[in-house]
Design a protein around this motif. Structure first.
Motif, PDB file in Angstrom:
ATOM      1  N   ASN A 118       0.885  -1.162   0.000  1.00 44.60           N
ATOM      2  CA  ASN A 118       0.000   0.000   0.000  1.00 44.60           C
ATOM      3  C   ASN A 118       0.915   1.201   0.000  1.00 44.60           C
ATOM      4  N   SER A 119       0.687   2.114  -0.913  1.00 43.82           N
ATOM      5  CA  SER A 119       1.548   3.274  -1.022  1.00 43.82           C
ATOM      6  C   SER A 119       0.724   4.541  -0.840  1.00 43.82           C
ATOM      7  N   ASN A 120       1.207   5.448   0.001  1.00 41.86           N
ATOM      8  CA  ASN A 120       0.527   6.705   0.265  1.00 41.86           C
ATOM      9  C   ASN A 120       1.535   7.833   0.071  1.00 41.86           C
ATOM     10  N   ILE A 121       1.297   8.699  -0.912  1.00 36.97           N
ATOM     11  CA  ILE A 121       2.199   9.808  -1.196  1.00 36.97           C
ATOM     12  C   ILE A 121       1.519  11.108  -0.775  1.00 36.97           C
ATOM     13  N   THR A 122       2.218  11.882   0.056  1.00 37.36           N
ATOM     14  CA  THR A 122       1.705  13.166   0.520  1.00 37.36           C
ATOM     15  C   THR A 122       2.618  14.270   0.010  1.00 37.36           C
ATOM     16  N   THR A 123       2.020  15.281  -0.632  1.00 35.16           N
ATOM     17  CA  THR A 123       2.784  16.416  -1.139  1.00 35.16           C
ATOM     18  C   THR A 123       2.279  17.678  -0.461  1.00 35.16           C
ATOM     19  N   GLU A 124       3.217  18.486   0.036  1.00 28.26           N
ATOM     20  CA  GLU A 124       2.870  19.725   0.726  1.00 28.26           C
ATOM     21  C   GLU A 124       3.626  20.878   0.077  1.00 28.26           C
ATOM     22  N   THR A 125       2.890  21.938  -0.286  1.00 31.81           N
ATOM     23  CA  THR A 125       3.494  23.108  -0.902  1.00 31.81           C
ATOM     24  C   THR A 125       3.282  24.312   0.013  1.00 31.81           C
ATOM     25  N   THR A 126       4.360  25.047   0.281  1.00 31.73           N
ATOM     26  CA  THR A 126       4.297  26.228   1.133  1.00 31.73           C
ATOM     27  C   THR A 126       4.809  27.432   0.344  1.00 31.73           C
ATOM     28  N   THR A 163       6.364  13.169   0.753  1.00 22.30           N
ATOM     29  CA  THR A 163       6.731  11.983   1.520  1.00 22.30           C
ATOM     30  C   THR A 163       5.933  10.790   1.018  1.00 22.30           C
ATOM     31  N   GLU A 164       6.582   9.634   1.003  1.00 21.10           N
ATOM     32  CA  GLU A 164       5.921   8.410   0.570  1.00 21.10           C
ATOM     33  C   GLU A 164       5.969   7.404   1.709  1.00 21.10           C
ATOM     34  N   ASN A 165       4.829   6.821   1.997  1.00 18.49           N
ATOM     35  CA  ASN A 165       4.722   5.816   3.040  1.00 18.49           C
ATOM     36  C   ASN A 165       4.299   4.501   2.389  1.00 18.49           C
TER      37      ASN A 165
END
Length: 183
Positions: free
Chosen positions: A97-105, A121-123
């Motif tokens: 199971n892959s979960n990719i989170t992208t955060e832009t500031t 980040t990839e989990n």
């Protein structure tokens, strides 16, 4: 060189002793931290490699044994020995199971400049069955490099051809990977 007494007065010496002691403790602690995980990693890796090598050797021996048994049943083949060499080992691809989170500031400073920062980040989590075994997406068999068969009946061209065809068919390999010799 000047002596320690000449460089520092008594008050400075009293401050210096605890700093030297604390520095030594920190250095020893860092060395211990550095060495402990490295030894554990090497042990874990070498254990994994040993287990994998034992498993691969067992698979090879089982395959050689089965092939020897079936080839010796060919009429007039006689006593048969088989050796198999592998180009690569079996490869197992587990499911994740892959979960990719992208955060832009976006930031702006007082002079009107703008800065955009993006972090990702990839989990990945391995999917397991109810019995905690990994769910396998794909298994690639070990690739055979070559096979040698030594048989007492290989002096007869008909028997030699039968052995040759049996090895190619049973292992699904090309003819140039098979050699048959007389015992």
């Amino acid at each position: 060189m000047k002596k320690l007494n000449e460089l520092f007065n008594d008050k400075e010496k009293k401050k210096l002793k605890p700093l030297i002691f604390l520095s030594c403790i920190c250095i020893l602690g860092l060395i211990a931290i550095y060495l402990m995980p490295q030894n554990k990693k090497q042990t874990d890796v070498s254990t994994d490699v040993k287990v994998q090598n034992l498993t691969e050797e067992k698979v090879k021996e089982d395959l050689e044994s089965k092939l020897t048994k079936i080839l010796s049943k060919i009429n007039k083949a006689g006593d048969v020995d088989v050796m198999i060499t592998f180009e690569s080992s079996e490869e197992i691809v587990p499911a994740y199971n892959s979960n990719i989170t992208t955060e832009t500031t976006k930031e702006q400073d007082s002079s009107g400049g703008e800065r955009t920062t993006t972090s990702s980040t990839e989990n990945k989590t391995m999917i397991t069955s109810n019995s905690n075994e990994p769910v396998v997406l794909k298994t690639s068999e070990a690739k055979i490099k070559g096979v040698i068969v030594v048989a007492s009946g290989a002096s007869d061209p008909t028997v030699k051809e039968l052995l040759y065809d049996a090895v190619k068919t049973s292992l699904q390999i090309s003819g140039h990977q098979v050699e048959i010799y007389e015992k």
